[in-house]
Design an enzyme around this catalytic site. Structure first.
Site, mmCIF file in Angstrom:
data_model
loop_
_atom_site.group_PDB
_atom_site.id
_atom_site.type_symbol
_atom_site.label_atom_id
_atom_site.label_comp_id
_atom_site.label_asym_id
_atom_site.label_seq_id
_atom_site.Cartn_x
_atom_site.Cartn_y
_atom_site.Cartn_z
ATOM 1 N N GLU A 533 -13.554 -4.118 1.982
ATOM 2 C CA GLU A 533 -13.522 -2.917 2.754
ATOM 3 C C GLU A 533 -14.623 -1.983 2.470
ATOM 4 O O GLU A 533 -14.894 -1.810 1.008
ATOM 5 C CB GLU A 533 -12.061 -2.107 2.358
ATOM 6 C CG GLU A 533 -10.912 -3.293 2.568
ATOM 7 C CD GLU A 533 -9.472 -2.407 2.561
ATOM 8 O OE1 GLU A 533 -9.939 -1.194 1.998
ATOM 9 O OE2 GLU A 533 -8.637 -2.966 2.486
ATOM 10 N N GLU A 620 -3.388 3.080 7.587
ATOM 11 C CA GLU A 620 -3.229 3.446 6.249
ATOM 12 C C GLU A 620 -2.436 4.751 6.091
ATOM 13 O O GLU A 620 -2.435 5.474 6.746
ATOM 14 C CB GLU A 620 -4.632 4.077 5.579
ATOM 15 C CG GLU A 620 -5.637 2.891 5.355
ATOM 16 C CD GLU A 620 -6.859 3.390 4.786
ATOM 17 O OE1 GLU A 620 -7.270 4.489 4.950
ATOM 18 O OE2 GLU A 620 -7.494 2.696 3.827
#
Ligand code: C2E
Ligand code: MG
Ligand code: MG
Length: 669
Positions: A533, A620
């Site tokens: 990420e 998220e």
């Protein structure tokens, strides 16, 4: 002769000063010749020869470097004093004042300054004449006692000439005479003071033979040439070859000078560091010649937006600095930053290409008392890093951002030890597939179990690791622990993909792909088990390098996600270049999307964008059941957030994963 040059128009006090000086000059010119007037033999070749040197000295001053600027000294006064000694006050006044007037007329000097210069020379030469007359030297003869009288006259001239100039400068600039004297006396004594000691030699030489005088021209020429050379050398040492702007050395000198020049305890100085975004790309694609042309154009544009007292320097590469002496509040600094930004407003035409260049600006200011230039520049550097990171154009220094404050340095030392002694721990946060409720993966999130401060989150030490070169070891530790955990879970039948965060610094590390492959091999894992990420804003800052490192990993099957999507400014083209597999929508858009319509629109369009690019999308920051349902309805692939599970040590994460799966699968059923 030292000259007082009006800086900001002429002050009323200065006018009165010049008027009284003129009156004094008239009185001096009348009374001194009463003591002794000497001769004024217009037919004497010696007089004309001296006069020629006086004129030459006025017209061709010797330039000498002093600190960051250049001063001029002249030999005219040495010869004017020789005229005084040999011929007397009449001749000296006529020659010296006449030469000053001619030189000032040629230079088109402002009338008030011209009057000042003429009066100053008349007063100084009459005073020297008075001293000489009173000491009754036998003029033109250089026996021991006469030499003493001549030196006394020379000293009188020096004191008056410079004293009057200093007084004039003090009146014009508002500086105290004491400060000016403290600053200038030594320099003046070394330069023009020493030149005046030529006077007795000129007199003695002329007494011996007239032909010796023209020979003086050559040492004069040598001095003048040496002065010029010294100025050129000093200029070269303090300026940048490419742009001609002051360089780093000059910047430091200037910063030291502002400290020394002022006695205002409140005075401060500000530094604005300017760095171009993506300048490397210009060099790489257009070549260094065009890169240089761009820097020249930028230097010219920045110079055009400078305010009177400001100094612009090029520190090297694509970094420039603007120094603002004086007190500047936040507003003034902001407007200076905007001026700089405005200079980049129009495109630059380089090699037939029209380029848009964006600067980042870091601003710091410091009191000049006890100022160490390194500190203010380092602070501006910290602010610059911040501006680049946040892509905010400019940032003011804040100690909170400063990785190098004392506390931070102590912490950096501890972090190094902590990494070695196993104080880093990895927490895992579950991620679920929204469309079927199954466990999809986990994200590894590092923590530091600090012996005194307790459990620290990544924000408290990852930036520190990035700036102290510890990030490489940290990343390797997290990767190793996360892949070990992934292998262990797979051994137990839990097939989850492991997300690991990479710092932007790791993208500069060309060994990273090989190390990752080594670790995958060590834990016997297929490459697509791992998803790296990278935070959006950080990838965009240096997309070219990101592309190389990520490309190598992509080629072997490791996945890549853009983290905190929506907080940077990446374009579709950039994302495609990076061969990304997933986007993770930043939690700031997700948390309140059930109540905030704007957030909901952003999330909806990001999900659509991801789909149309063939990417998977994770949301998220899913904190509630409502948001979870909304995301499912929008067709979002995965969810991560406190509703599904907090970041926890491996065991806890496994339990959370099981519990969340039960809830979600139940909801689907
Ligand atoms: P990130 O990669 O975006 O990680 C998600 C962050 O959001 C985590 O913060 C997590 O605790 C928090 N979070 C997760 N769900 C929710 C939620 O529902 N609501 C809210 N308000 N927050 C949620 P954490 O662990 O403090 O990590 C912060 C950042 O630090 C990470 O952001 C990541 O960019 C970075 N980071 C974490 N571990 C590492 C690492 O090993 N290496 C590097 N280079 N960076 C790391
Ligand atoms: Mg992340
Ligand atoms: Mg994130």
């Amino acid at each position: 002769m030292v000259q007082a040059s009006p800086k900001r128009g002429t002050r009323p006090g200065f006018g009165a000063y010049v008027a009284s000086l003129l009156a004094l000059a008239v009185v001096g010119s009348i009374t001194v010749p009463m003591i002794w007037h000497g001769r004024f033999p217009l037919g004497d070749a010696k007089l004309w020869l001296f006069a020629a040197f006086v004129m030459l000295g006025e017209l061709l001053p010797i330039r000498v470097p002093r600190g960051t600027h250049v001063e001029e000294v002249t030999i005219s006064s040495a010869f004017a004093l020789a005229v005084l000694i040999v011929f007397g006050p009449w001749a000296a006044l006529a020659v010296y004042v006449g030469a000053c007037l001619v030189a000032d007329l040629i230079r088109r000097t402002a009338p008030v300054k011209l009057a000042f210069n003429a009066a100053q020379s008349a007063v100084a030469i009459s005073a020297a004449g008075a001293v000489l007359g009173l000491l009754e030297a036998e003029h033109g003869q250089l026996a021991g006692s006469e030499l003493a009288a001549i030196l006394a006259a020379v000293a009188t001239f020096f004191v008056l000439d410079h004293g009057l100039a200093v007084l004039g400068i003090a009146l014009l600039g508002g500086e105290s005479v004491r400060d000016l004297l403290r600053r200038d006396v030594a320099f003046l004594a070394w330069t023009s003071g020493f030149l005046l000691t030529l006077t007795p030699m000129v007199v003695a030489g002329a007494h011996e033979s007239l032909w010796l005088i023209p020979l003086l021209f050559f040492p004069m020429l040598a001095i003048s040439f040496g002065g010029r050379q010294a100025v050129a050398n000093a200029h070269r040492a303090l300026h940048d070859d490419l742009t001609g702007l002051p360089n780093r050395a000059m910047l430091y000198k200037r910063l030291n000078e502002v400290g020394a020049d002022t006695r205002d305890p409140q005075a401060s100085v500000a530094v604005l560091l300017v760095d171009l975004d993506d300048f490397r790309a210009v060099n790489d694609t257009l070549g260094h010649d065009h890169g240089d042309t761009l820097l020249e154009q930028i230097a010219a544009r920045l110079e055009s937006v400078l305010e009177p007292d400001e100094l612009l320097a090029r520190l090297g590469g694509d970094e420039f600095a603007l120094v603002r002496p004086g007190r500047s509040d936040g507003e003034a600094l902001e407007s200076a930053a905007k001026r700089i930004a405005a200079a980049f407003g129009a495109h630059f035409e380089i090699g037939g290409v029209s380029l848009e260049v964006r600067p980042s600006i870091g601003i710091a200011s410091a009191p000049v008392q006890g100022l160490h230039p390194n500190d203010v520049i380092r602070h501006a550097d910290v602010a610059l890093d911040r501006a680049k990171e946040r892509r905010t154009l400019y940032e003011l220094y804040s100690a909170a951002d400063d990785e190098y404050s004392i506390d931070r340095l102590v912490l950096a030392g501890q972090l190094r030890q902590g990494i070695d002694s196993g104080e880093l721990v990895v927490y895992y946060q579950p991620k679920l597939a929204l469309q079927n409720g199954g466990p999809h993966g986990v994200e590894a999130l590092v923590r530091w179990n600090h012996p005194e401060l307790g459990l620290l989150g990544p924000q408290a030490f990852v930036p520190l690791a990035e700036h102290t070169g510890l990030i490489e070891v940290l990343t390797d530790k997290v990767l190793d622990a996360a892949l070990a955990q992934c292998a262990a879970w797979r051994g137990e039948g839990l097939e989850v993909r492991m997300g690991v965060n990479l710092s932007a610094h790791s993208l500069l590390d060309s060994d990273l792909p090989a190390r990752i492959l080594g670790l995958l091999d060590r834990w016997q894992l297929p490459p697509d088990c791992l998803q790296l990420e990278i935070t959006e804003s950080k990838v965009v800052a240096d997309i070219e390098r990101a592309r190389k490192v990520l490309g190598a990993l992509h080629a072997v099957g490791v996945r890549c996600a853009i983290d905190d999507f929506g907080t940077g400014y990446s374009s579709l083209a950039q994302l495609q270049q990076l061969q990304v597999d997933e986007i993770k929508i930043d939690k700031s858009f997700v948390i309140d999307m059930d109540t905030n319509a704007e957030d909901e629109t952003i999330v909806r369009s990001t999900v659509e964008l991801g789909r149309s690019l063939g990417l998977t999308v994770t949301a998220e920051g899913v904190e509630s059941e409502t948001v979870c349902r909304q995301l499912t309805a929008l067709g979002c692939d995965y969810a991560q957030g406190f509703y599904i599970g907090h970041p926890l040590p491996a065991r806890g994460c496994r339990q959370a994963l099981a519990a969340a799966t039960r809830t979600l699968v139940g909801a689907h059923a």
